[in-house]
Design an enzyme around this catalytic site. Structure first.
Site, short mmCIF file in Angstrom:
data_model
loop_
_atom_site.label_atom_id
_atom_site.label_comp_id
_atom_site.label_asym_id
_atom_site.label_seq_id
_atom_site.Cartn_x
_atom_site.Cartn_y
_atom_site.Cartn_z
CD GLU A 292 21.06 23.46 22.88
OE1 GLU A 292 21.02 22.21 22.98
OE2 GLU A 292 21.50 24.03 21.88
N GLY A 293 17.05 21.46 24.74
CA GLY A 293 16.06 20.72 25.50
C GLY A 293 14.93 20.17 24.64
CB CYS A 294 13.65 20.94 21.39
SG CYS A 294 12.93 22.44 22.08
CB ALA A 295 12.95 15.43 20.89
CB SER A 296 12.91 18.06 16.55
OG SER A 296 11.96 18.89 17.15
#
Length: 145
Positions: free
Chosen positions: A48-52
């Site tokens: 979690e916390g990733c744009a992709s």
């Protein structure tokens, strides 16, 4: 071995003056990364916390502090897949006891990534590093019990 792999990436970056060339090199590193089985792309492995979309599947080979840290990683974005490859070069194959002490931000700064990644990508890299370090720390804590 892992530090040597990362040092090789850093040396290559020193010869690439243009950020676009470095960007292409990161993407190429991602292309060379071993594929992750679709069966491992489950919510527990999602970062979690990733744009992709990003999945990390860490494993510990052996037991105790001499165990070796490994992981598989995958992303639906080519640049992020390349960033996973860079982190793989930094962490995979290291004794698990070393993993929590690796200053990933300082190492990535050697590549100039801190200056050229968007804030979303930087947050994603931090989230991946946190996951890697948490898994290693949890293994070390369990080994002490």
């Amino acid at each position: 071995m892992a530090q040597e792999d990362f040092d090789e990436i850093a040396e290559t970056f020193e010869f690439l003056d243009d950020w676009e060339d470095r960007y292409r090199h990161v993407i190429e590193l991602g292309r060379e990364l071993a594929p992750m089985d679709d069966a491992l792309k489950v919510p527990v492995n999602k970062v979690e916390g990733c744009a992709s979309q990003v999945w990390l599947f860490p494993t510990i080979d052996g037991s105790g502090p001499q165990a070796t840290f490994q992981f598989l990683g995958e992303s639906d974005a080519m640049i992020v897949r390349g960033l996973i490859a860079v982190l793989h070069a930094l962490y995979a194959g290291r004794p698990v006891a070393e993993v929590p002490g690796i200053d990933a931000a300082a190492q990535l700064k050697r590549l100039g990534l801190d200056e050229h990644l968007s804030s979303q990508r930087s947050n994603g890299v931090r989230a991946m590093v946190e996951r890697i370090q948490l898994v290693a720390a949890a293994h070390l804590s369990a080994a002490k019990v």
